[in-house]
Design a protein around this motif. Structure first.
Motif, short mmCIF file in Angstrom:
data_model
loop_
_atom_site.label_atom_id
_atom_site.label_comp_id
_atom_site.label_asym_id
_atom_site.label_seq_id
_atom_site.Cartn_x
_atom_site.Cartn_y
_atom_site.Cartn_z
N HIS A 127 4.75 34.57 -46.62
CA HIS A 127 5.23 35.29 -45.64
C HIS A 127 5.53 33.74 -43.95
CE1 HIS A 127 2.30 37.13 -45.19
NE2 HIS A 127 2.88 37.22 -43.74
N LEU A 128 4.67 33.28 -43.74
CA LEU A 128 4.33 32.01 -42.98
C LEU A 128 4.93 30.56 -43.10
CD1 LEU A 128 1.51 33.83 -42.01
CD2 LEU A 128 3.33 34.30 -40.74
N GLU A 129 4.86 30.13 -42.34
CA GLU A 129 5.07 28.69 -42.12
C GLU A 129 4.12 28.08 -40.75
OE1 GLU A 129 8.72 27.48 -42.40
OE2 GLU A 129 9.49 28.38 -44.83
N ARG A 130 3.88 26.70 -41.05
CA ARG A 130 3.24 26.38 -40.08
C ARG A 130 4.28 25.43 -39.32
NH1 ARG A 130 1.43 20.64 -39.07
NH2 ARG A 130 1.69 20.19 -41.28
N GLU A 131 4.35 25.72 -37.60
CA GLU A 131 5.33 25.43 -37.54
C GLU A 131 4.26 24.27 -36.23
OE1 GLU A 131 8.07 26.05 -35.95
OE2 GLU A 131 8.47 27.35 -37.76
N ASP A 132 3.34 24.31 -35.50
CA ASP A 132 2.62 23.04 -35.45
C ASP A 132 1.24 23.73 -34.45
OD1 ASP A 132 2.52 20.80 -33.51
OD2 ASP A 132 2.15 22.30 -31.72
N VAL A 133 0.13 22.43 -34.86
CA VAL A 133 -1.31 22.62 -34.60
C VAL A 133 -1.31 21.61 -33.10
CG1 VAL A 133 -3.21 22.00 -35.94
CG2 VAL A 133 -1.48 22.37 -36.79
N ALA A 134 -2.31 21.93 -32.11
CA ALA A 134 -2.56 21.08 -31.10
C ALA A 134 -3.54 21.21 -30.46
CB ALA A 134 -0.96 21.38 -29.33
N LEU A 190 -9.57 15.38 -35.20
CA LEU A 190 -9.97 17.19 -35.35
C LEU A 190 -8.55 17.41 -35.42
CD1 LEU A 190 -11.36 19.56 -35.11
CD2 LEU A 190 -10.87 19.47 -32.48
N GLU A 191 -6.78 17.57 -35.16
CA GLU A 191 -5.84 17.53 -35.39
C GLU A 191 -5.35 17.98 -36.89
OE1 GLU A 191 -1.81 15.80 -32.75
OE2 GLU A 191 -3.22 17.30 -31.74
N SER A 192 -5.55 16.25 -37.25
CA SER A 192 -5.57 16.12 -38.31
C SER A 192 -6.22 16.63 -39.61
CB SER A 192 -5.97 14.48 -38.61
OG SER A 192 -5.47 13.99 -40.14
N ALA A 193 -7.52 16.77 -38.80
CA ALA A 193 -8.05 18.01 -39.56
C ALA A 193 -7.43 19.43 -40.12
CB ALA A 193 -9.88 17.65 -39.47
N ALA A 194 -7.21 19.48 -38.37
CA ALA A 194 -6.92 20.97 -38.41
C ALA A 194 -5.41 21.55 -38.74
CB ALA A 194 -6.59 21.95 -37.18
N GLU A 195 -4.87 20.13 -38.97
CA GLU A 195 -3.66 20.62 -40.11
C GLU A 195 -3.37 20.39 -41.14
OE1 GLU A 195 -0.81 17.26 -38.71
OE2 GLU A 195 -0.24 17.49 -36.41
N ASN A 196 -3.73 20.14 -42.20
CA ASN A 196 -4.85 20.31 -43.45
C ASN A 196 -5.23 21.19 -43.92
OD1 ASN A 196 -4.15 16.97 -42.78
ND2 ASN A 196 -5.90 17.04 -43.19
N GLU A 197 -5.95 22.11 -42.87
CA GLU A 197 -6.88 23.38 -42.75
C GLU A 197 -5.63 23.94 -43.25
OE1 GLU A 197 -9.70 23.37 -44.40
OE2 GLU A 197 -11.09 21.66 -43.87
N VAL A 198 -5.47 24.23 -42.20
CA VAL A 198 -4.13 25.40 -41.58
C VAL A 198 -2.65 25.59 -43.09
CG1 VAL A 198 -1.80 26.20 -40.46
CG2 VAL A 198 -4.11 25.04 -38.88
N ASP A 199 -2.40 23.98 -43.33
CA ASP A 199 -1.43 24.25 -44.79
C ASP A 199 -2.17 24.49 -45.82
OD1 ASP A 199 0.21 22.79 -43.05
OD2 ASP A 199 0.12 20.82 -43.66
N ALA A 200 -3.74 24.02 -45.95
CA ALA A 200 -4.31 24.82 -47.19
C ALA A 200 -4.66 26.04 -47.08
CB ALA A 200 -5.73 23.94 -47.30
N VAL A 201 -4.65 26.99 -45.97
CA VAL A 201 -4.84 28.53 -45.33
C VAL A 201 -3.39 29.12 -46.45
CG1 VAL A 201 -5.12 30.34 -44.45
CG2 VAL A 201 -6.70 28.59 -44.73
N LEU A 202 -2.28 28.38 -45.33
CA LEU A 202 -1.30 28.83 -46.01
C LEU A 202 -0.15 28.68 -46.72
CD1 LEU A 202 0.63 28.16 -41.61
CD2 LEU A 202 -0.83 30.20 -42.91
N ALA A 203 -0.91 27.66 -47.93
CA ALA A 203 -0.39 27.63 -49.54
C ALA A 203 -0.96 29.04 -50.10
CB ALA A 203 -1.99 26.21 -49.63
N GLU A 204 -1.90 29.90 -49.96
CA GLU A 204 -2.36 30.85 -50.61
C GLU A 204 -1.25 31.85 -50.35
OE1 GLU A 204 -5.90 32.42 -48.95
OE2 GLU A 204 -6.57 30.35 -48.48
N SER A 205 -1.22 32.85 -51.66
CA SER A 205 0.18 33.56 -52.16
C SER A 205 -0.03 34.43 -50.89
CB SER A 205 -0.50 33.80 -53.34
OG SER A 205 -2.01 34.69 -53.20
N ALA A 206 -1.27 35.27 -50.30
CA ALA A 206 -1.25 35.95 -49.37
C ALA A 206 -0.38 36.02 -48.10
CB ALA A 206 -3.31 36.45 -48.61
N TYR A 207 -0.17 34.20 -47.73
CA TYR A 207 0.32 33.96 -46.58
C TYR A 207 2.08 33.27 -46.88
CZ TYR A 207 -4.11 34.73 -44.86
OH TYR A 207 -5.31 35.56 -44.28
#
Length: 448
Positions: free
Chosen positions: A365-372, A346-363
């Motif tokens: 200005h945001l960067e992933r720091e951590d997923v726990a 779940l943690e690995s899948a969540a990291e991938n999903e967060v990276d995919a969402v934050l890669a969109e142009s609307a975000y």
């Protein structure tokens, strides 16, 4: 090599000497004149592998409890007949120095100290282990393992089973149970003192300590230490390996979990105490089952397929008790193991999903720091409570709709309902007097 000295009862001299002649054993005979019912003393060297079969043949010849047998280590034997006998027992490449049942029983008995000494050493070990767990100090916990005299009782019980020595068997089992109870009781007392003296604050989740957490929610991998310790313990006894190192392995399987039971009881955490207690029982069963199985594989068992031996039924019975008990208690550990796998996935899948969402142009200005992935703390079998996503950006405030978006992407990867929490870390950069730049962070939270 071993050197045997056997006192021969009256009327048995011819039988003993005839047996030694048939076996090709080089011997020396001395008359026995003490008037205690013995007619002679026979001394002879044999290869280590020949001690057990030789003593068994003497027993079948009627030289059993009436005789006195002394087994001594021999450095060197210069004799053609001995060389022939050694070659006979080494035939087929079997050159290992297998300890006889008789010597094995003596060694197991010697490794079990008098109970007062045993209890004192365990009390010291309990104090050190409790302090090490509360302080989250692996070095201190290891120190507690070194001084715990648990090797002898663990091995004595199973050697007593296969050799039919009731005294040795019950001594081993009683020492194991009383030893664990001693460590648990002492740990409760030390932990209560630490809690109420303010050395560890009351009301906190004490199991977040790394050295403690892995012992209140054990998985199947916890069995490896106990099984390995049981096997190594018997090999150390039968093949002459270092007993001190193996003793640390057995203590590693029993002392820290027992201390963990005491600490969690002192903190009033019944679920965590149940998990630690289950690990103690599982490890006890694993050590005894592994030791008994190793003795069986090593040949310390009733001989003859159709032979009715007084030790065969007890050996089967105890093996069944250990095995069934271990299977029953291993089921919850299997559930915890599956949870660990699920949490990692779940943690690995969540990291991938967060990276995919934050890669969109609307975000941008945001960067992933951590997923726990956080669990609910309902020990010993926990469940996933929430996924905490930490993102950073230059502007303060939350990002509208981001939490809902991440929840929609992460939730399908879990088999149960969960919470997705988004924490925002705001990075501000300021220059200091030396012209260097320092990062100042503040945290805001949002969840769905």
């Amino acid at each position: 090599m071993r050197y045997l000295e056997v006192t021969v009862p009256e009327g048995k001299r011819g039988a003993v000497l005839g047996l030694l002649e048939d076996e090709g054993i080089d011997y020396v005979v001395s008359d026995e004149t003490s008037g205690r019912g013995y007619t002679a003393v026979v001394r002879f060297p044999v290869p280590t592998q020949a001690v057990e079969p030789t003593l068994d043949r003497l027993d079948r010849a009627g030289i059993g409890d009436e005789a006195s047998v002394v087994v001594i280590d021999a450095e060197t034997v210069v004799s053609e007949r001995f060389d022939t006998l050694r070659d006979q027992y080494n035939r087929g490449g079997q050159t290992g120095a297998r300890t006889s049942r008789q010597v094995l029983r003596t060694k197991a008995d010697e490794l079990t100290p008098p109970f007062p000494i045993y209890a004192i050493m365990l009390l010291i070990s309990a104090v050190v282990a409790t302090a090490g767990l509360l302080a989250d100090s692996p070095a201190v916990v290891i120190g507690a393992m070194v001084i715990a005299p648990l090797l002898g009782p663990a091995l004595a019980a199973n050697v007593g089973i296969v050799t039919g020595d009731e005294r040795l068997k019950w001594t081993g089992f009683s020492y194991q149970l009383l030893g664990v109870a001693t460590v648990v009781g002492a740990s409760i007392g030390i932990a209560m003192l630490a809690r109420f003296a303010g050395l560890e604050p009351a009301g906190v989740d004490i199991v977040v300590v790394a050295e403690l957490e892995e012992r209140v929610s054990p998985n199947l991998f916890s069995l490896a230490v106990a099984l390995g310790a049981g096997i190594a313990g018997i090999l150390s006894l039968t093949r002459g390996f270092s007993e001190a190192i193996v003793g640390v392995m057995i203590a590693a399987a029993l002392i820290p979990p027992s201390a963990a039971v005491g600490i969690t009881v002192a903190w009033g955490m019944s679920g965590a105490a149940t998990g630690a207690a289950a690990l103690v029982v599982v490890n006890l069963l694993s050590i005894n089952l592994a030791a008994l199985a190793t003795l069986w594989v090593g040949g310390y068992r009733p001989q003859g397929l159709f032979e009715v031996s007084p030790t065969r039924r007890p050996t089967y019975t105890y093996a069944a008790i250990f095995g069934v008990g271990l299977l029953v208690l291993a089921a919850p550990l299997a559930g915890i193991t599956l949870l660990d796998f699920h949490t990692t996935e779940l943690e690995s899948a969540a990291e991938n999903e967060v990276d995919a969402v934050l890669a969109e142009s609307a975000y941008d200005h945001l960067e992933r720091e951590d997923v726990a992935v956080e669990l609910d703390g309902d020990y010993p079998i926990q469940s996933v409570d929430r996924v905490v996503v930490t993102v950073s950006g230059q502007e303060p405030g939350t990002e509208a709709g981001l939490a809902d978006r991440l929840y929609a992407e992460i939730e399908p990867h879990s088999d149960e309902s969960l919470l997705v929490e988004v924490q925002y870390v705001v990075s501000e950069t300021e220059g200091d007097a030396d012209g260097e730049r320092t990062t100042i962070r503040t945290v805001e939270g949002g969840e769905t």
